[in-house]
Structures are given as structure tokens and as C-alpha cells.
Write a protein that holds these residues in place. Structure first.
Motif, mmCIF file in Angstrom:
data_model
loop_
_atom_site.group_PDB
_atom_site.id
_atom_site.type_symbol
_atom_site.label_atom_id
_atom_site.label_comp_id
_atom_site.label_asym_id
_atom_site.label_seq_id
_atom_site.Cartn_x
_atom_site.Cartn_y
_atom_site.Cartn_z
ATOM 1 N N GLN A 103 14.793 88.896 48.508
ATOM 2 C CA GLN A 103 15.126 89.170 47.111
ATOM 3 C C GLN A 103 16.161 88.161 46.597
ATOM 4 O O GLN A 103 17.326 88.234 46.957
ATOM 5 N N VAL B 160 18.176 86.600 43.368
ATOM 6 C CA VAL B 160 18.617 86.936 42.012
ATOM 7 C C VAL B 160 19.171 85.678 41.348
ATOM 8 O O VAL B 160 19.729 84.803 42.010
ATOM 9 N N SER C 131 19.873 85.088 34.337
ATOM 10 C CA SER C 131 18.698 85.237 33.464
ATOM 11 C C SER C 131 18.781 84.384 32.202
ATOM 12 O O SER C 131 17.822 84.296 31.445
ATOM 13 N N GLU D 146 14.735 83.989 32.090
ATOM 14 C CA GLU D 146 13.628 84.943 32.011
ATOM 15 C C GLU D 146 12.818 84.690 30.748
ATOM 16 O O GLU D 146 13.361 84.549 29.659
ATOM 17 N N LYS E 62 9.271 87.232 33.179
ATOM 18 C CA LYS E 62 9.136 86.514 34.443
ATOM 19 C C LYS E 62 10.208 85.435 34.550
ATOM 20 O O LYS E 62 10.510 84.755 33.576
ATOM 21 N N SER F 52 11.012 87.514 46.008
ATOM 22 C CA SER F 52 11.111 88.194 44.719
ATOM 23 C C SER F 52 12.144 87.471 43.878
ATOM 24 O O SER F 52 13.255 87.202 44.349
ATOM 25 N N LYS G 193 14.328 87.713 40.494
ATOM 26 C CA LYS G 193 14.792 88.602 39.433
ATOM 27 C C LYS G 193 16.003 87.992 38.724
ATOM 28 O O LYS G 193 16.867 87.410 39.361
ATOM 29 N N TYR H 118 19.310 88.435 35.939
ATOM 30 C CA TYR H 118 20.289 89.373 35.400
ATOM 31 C C TYR H 118 21.417 88.567 34.747
ATOM 32 O O TYR H 118 21.523 87.352 34.950
#
Length: 245
Positions: free
Chosen positions: A24, A26, A29, A37, A41, A63, A65, A67
């Protein structure tokens, strides 16, 4: 192809199988072109490099992601994610282990309002300490700014867009950050006619993969270094950088 096969074969004997596990990652974003993002996506330079190196060449499911940057870092610290890619400050190294081969090298330059009365004074700025006396705009969660701009008059905002908006309106004197990212965002948000770059390089910083110390994926760091070297030598890194110019 031979090198990719070698790394795959080498991994069978040097690291545990992660075939069923997801690493994962991170990201910030709102950190274009490095990570942002779009349509739900994550995309950007860092995302593409990690996907190529860890997923395609190492065979590990990843993954991605995004934030707010402060939250992303806290997720790794609180064991809610495995890793991020950034400048490895002493605070971040307290809870992560860092690879040795730079993923991206960024340069930090100055940006100010077009026709700002302080433009000439800013052109004389050659080092970070020279920014004392100016109001500097920056966004929350930037470890570089927290460390380098300590003791200066900083106007903090939630994100890059808000910082650029204040700069364009003349509410702050200057914004100093990674040139590649700021130029990308100036174009993205339509500030080309309102903000100019003063290309004095005040600092440079390499980005590294920072993996949480107690993550099962911390063992991949040495292999990741070899793959990043290979991606640099075969032109893959340059090709990824060029996608976002």
C-alpha cells in the motif's frame, strides 16, 4: 528482458513471496506532476515509477492512494499504509527505512507574482536564508518547507492551488518549491499570466522510497535499488519524466 528475468529469479531466493499481498503506497493527492488524483485514480511521475519498478519488474501488487500530504504520512506512521516516496527527513526516517538510489531529483526555485514590486529583490536571493524579510507562501504537510523555512514568516495553506492563488493575488511575496511541480501546477490552474519563475536554484532534493520499518515489504529495498538503477540505464526513468513535461 534478461535483466527483468534475472531480478524475478533472484527474488525467488532472496525475499518472501508477496504474490497474494498488496503493498500500500500513499501519495500527496495534490502534488502534480509527481502525484495527484484524477477521476478517482492516482497518476503522476512517482506512481508510474513505482508501478513499473515494484509491480511490473518485481511482481508485487501495489495499491496507489492519494490523500492530503500530512494525512498520507500519518497513515504510514500509524501502520495504515506501507510506504511513500519523498525526501527522507529525520522525522520520516524515525519510522521508515529508505532505499539508497534516488527515484527523482528535484530542484527548488522561486516563484512570484508577475510585476511584483519585490521581483528585483527576489532576483538577488541566492540561498534560503535570504528569504528572511519576505512573506513566503507554502502548503501544509511539506516536510521540506517545515525544515528549511523554520523561523521565517510563512503563510500556510491547505494545498498548492491555494498557495498559488494567494501568490497570484499578491497576498504573499514568494513561493519556493520543486520547480517541476510548481510549473506543472501553474499551467494546470491557469496562472501562466499571473506568476513567473525566478530560476535561482536554492536547493535540490532527491526523492526516495520510504517503507515503514515494521512493514513486511521493507525487505525489498535493496532489490528496488537495483531495479531503479536499471530503469535509469535503460531510459525508462527519462521516458516517464518526459510524459509530464
Amino acid at each position: 528482458m534478461k535483466k527483468i528475468f534475472f531480478f524475478w529469479l533472484f527474488s525467488l531466493f532472496t525475499i518472501p513471496s508477496f504474490a497474494q499481498d498488496t503493498m500500500q503506497l500513499v501519495y500527496f493527492s495534490d502534488g502534480a506532476p509527481f502525484s495527484w488524483e484524477e477521476n478517482g485514480k492516482m497518476t503522476g511521475i512517482l506512481v508510474d515509477i513505482i508501478e513499473e519498478a515494484i509491480h511490473t519488474r518485481m511482481g508485487i501488487i501495489v495499491s496507489h492512494k492519494g490523500y492530503p500530504w500530512a494525512r498520507a504520512q500519518m497513515m504510514v506512521k500509524k501502520e495504515e499504509a506501507d510506504a511513500f516516496v519523498t525526501v527522507p527527513t529525520s522525522e520520516r526516517q524515525a519510522y521508515t527505512k529508505v532505499n539508497s538510489e534516488p527515484v527523482v531529483q528535484v530542484t527548488f526555485t522561486l516563484f512570484t507574482q508577475k510585476d511584483s514590486p519585490k521581483t528585483e529583490a527576489l532576483k538577488k536571493v541566492k540561498k534560503i536564508d535570504d528569504l528572511k524579510g519576505f512573506t513566503v507562501g507554502h502548503y501544509l504537510g511539506s516536510g521540506w518547507a517545515k525544515q528549511k523555512l523554520n523561523g521565517m514568516k510563512v503563510d500556510w495553506t491547505p494545498n498548492v492551488f491555494q498557495t498559488l492563488k494567494k501568490l497570484a493575488a499578491g497576498r504573499v511575496d514568494v513561493f519556493v518549491d520543486a520547480s517541476q511541480g510548481v510549473l506543472f501546477n501553474i499551467k494546470k490552474f491557469g496562472f501562466q499570466d499571473q506568476i513567473i519563475e525566478i530560476p535561482n536554484v536554492l536547493d535540490s532534493a532527491p526523492f526516495y522510497l520510504c517503507v515503514r520499518k515494521n512493514s513486511s515489504f521493507v525487505i525489498i529495498l535493496s532489490q528496488f535499488d537495483e531495479i531503479i538503477k536499471d530503469m535509469r540505464n535503460d531510459g525508462t526513468l527519462e521516458e516517464i519524466y518526459n510524459r509530464y513535461k
